[in-house]
Motif scaffolding. Structure first.
Motif, PDB file in Angstrom:
ATOM      1  N   ALA A   1       0.883  -1.437  -0.069  1.00 12.30           N
ATOM      2  CA  ALA A   1       0.102   0.117   0.095  1.00 12.30           C
ATOM      3  C   ALA A   1       0.729   1.123  -0.049  1.00 12.30           C
ATOM      4  O   ALA A   1       0.534   2.284  -0.872  1.00 12.30           O
ATOM      5  N   LEU A   2       1.937   1.194   0.949  1.00  8.70           N
ATOM      6  CA  LEU A   2       2.570   2.475   1.278  1.00  8.70           C
ATOM      7  C   LEU A   2       3.600   2.734  -0.419  1.00  8.70           C
ATOM      8  O   LEU A   2       3.748   3.892  -0.875  1.00  8.70           O
TER       9      LEU A   2
ATOM     10  N   SER B   1       4.246   5.947  -5.167  1.00  8.93           N
ATOM     11  CA  SER B   1       4.131   5.758  -6.729  1.00  8.93           C
ATOM     12  C   SER B   1       3.361   6.983  -7.271  1.00  8.93           C
ATOM     13  O   SER B   1       3.640   7.591  -8.197  1.00  8.93           O
ATOM     14  N   HIS B   2       2.090   6.816  -6.853  1.00  9.45           N
ATOM     15  CA  HIS B   2       1.245   8.151  -7.007  1.00  9.45           C
ATOM     16  C   HIS B   2       1.811   9.445  -6.712  1.00  9.45           C
ATOM     17  O   HIS B   2       1.844  10.247  -7.642  1.00  9.45           O
TER      18      HIS B   2
ATOM     19  N   ASP C   1       9.513  12.624  -2.966  1.00 10.12           N
ATOM     20  CA  ASP C   1      10.680  12.033  -2.403  1.00 10.12           C
ATOM     21  C   ASP C   1      10.872  11.756  -1.073  1.00 10.12           C
ATOM     22  O   ASP C   1      11.644  10.766  -0.336  1.00 10.12           O
ATOM     23  N   ARG C   2       9.963  12.160  -0.328  1.00  8.63           N
ATOM     24  CA  ARG C   2       9.979  11.649   1.199  1.00  8.63           C
ATOM     25  C   ARG C   2       9.632  10.251   1.183  1.00  8.63           C
ATOM     26  O   ARG C   2       8.734   9.634   0.728  1.00  8.63           O
TER      27      ARG C   2
ATOM     28  N   GLY D   1      -7.872   3.682 -12.145  1.00  8.91           N
ATOM     29  CA  GLY D   1      -6.969   3.273 -13.098  1.00  8.91           C
ATOM     30  C   GLY D   1      -6.669   4.486 -14.192  1.00  8.91           C
ATOM     31  O   GLY D   1      -5.414   4.476 -14.631  1.00  8.91           O
ATOM     32  N   ALA D   2      -7.440   5.530 -14.243  1.00  9.81           N
ATOM     33  CA  ALA D   2      -7.170   6.546 -14.826  1.00  9.81           C
ATOM     34  C   ALA D   2      -6.194   7.597 -14.297  1.00  9.81           C
ATOM     35  O   ALA D   2      -5.737   8.391 -14.739  1.00  9.81           O
ATOM     36  N   ALA D   3      -5.948   7.529 -12.894  1.00  6.76           N
ATOM     37  CA  ALA D   3      -5.080   8.292 -12.226  1.00  6.76           C
ATOM     38  C   ALA D   3      -3.662   8.078 -11.964  1.00  6.76           C
ATOM     39  O   ALA D   3      -3.292   6.632 -12.128  1.00  6.76           O
ATOM     40  N   PRO D   4      -2.749   8.752 -11.958  1.00  8.61           N
ATOM     41  CA  PRO D   4      -1.372   8.615 -11.562  1.00  8.61           C
ATOM     42  C   PRO D   4      -1.085   7.406 -10.616  1.00  8.61           C
ATOM     43  O   PRO D   4      -1.707   7.645  -9.466  1.00  8.61           O
TER      44      PRO D   4
END
Length: 216
Positions: A36-37, A42-43, A122-123, A163-166
């Motif tokens: 999950a994290l 990634s998002h 980047d955190r 699915g359409a979101a980053p």
């Protein structure tokens, strides 16, 4: 009118550096998985900018609306509805609250705010975040706080699988809480990702005497 304005200021301040938050947040319908994290990270890395409409609700149920503009790293703007004399702007290094009614400006380092989790892709979330369990596989909720600096406060971000979101996730909103049990909830809608956002969107007019002009 004065009481209402003070309540608005209190809710807005909760978005800036929060006091120590020793209370656990309870957010229903949260999915938990081993990656999950990684999905949230990634998002965040895949989202360079975002615009959205927001509804801000304080613990008394008072609601404000406005427009959110975000550009990573570090830039964010909360433009409140007409009639609210407050503005919050992050310029990449500082988070600033401008109160046009009393002509005051308050500023904090972005890294000292829970919003830093949203603004710094980047955190390393594994050092500050945990996934809150739920029975809904389409919703992720991540609580972020620095155990070494509780005065920075707590933010719980809520994501919906899309699915359409980053990165396959869409930020639905977040909840912030301070040591005086001042709870502020932000709900987002009409999110648009990776759109062109000019740096001028994060400039503001200084209301203080003898310091007028564009800054940011």
């Amino acid at each position: 009118m004065i009481l209402k304005t003070n309540m608005i200021r209190l809710a807005v301040c909760t978005l800036a550096p929060l006091a120590a938050a020793g209370l656990a947040l309870v957010v229903p319908a949260i999915a938990q998985s081993s990656n999950a994290l990684a999905s949230v990270q990634s998002h965040l890395k895949s989202t360079s900018s975002m615009t959205a409409e927001f509804v801000q609700t304080d613990r008394n149920g008072q609601r404000l609306t406005g427009q959110l503009t975000l550009k990573r790293p570090g830039k964010i703007r909360f433009q409140y509805q007409k009639g609210v004399p407050l503005l919050i702007v992050g310029d990449g290094s500082s988070l600033t609250m401008i109160d046009y009614e009393v002509r005051q400006v308050q500023r904090w380092p972005v890294k000292n705010s829970p919003l830093g989790a949203l603004l710094d892709p980047d955190r390393d979330l594994t050092k500050y975040a945990k996934v809150l369990p739920t029975g809904n596989g389409d919703v992720l909720s991540v609580e972020v706080k620095d155990p070494k600096r509780p005065e920075y406060g707590t933010i719980t971000m809520v994501f919906v699988r899309d699915g359409a979101a980053p990165g396959g996730l869409r930020l639905r909103g977040w909840v912030a809480l301070d040591s005086q049990n001042n709870r502020t909830r932000i709900d987002l809608s009409n999110q648009k990702f990776n759109v062109a956002v000019a740096d001028s969107a994060f400039k503001w007019t200084d209301p203080r005497p003898k310091q007028r002009g564009r800054v940011g």
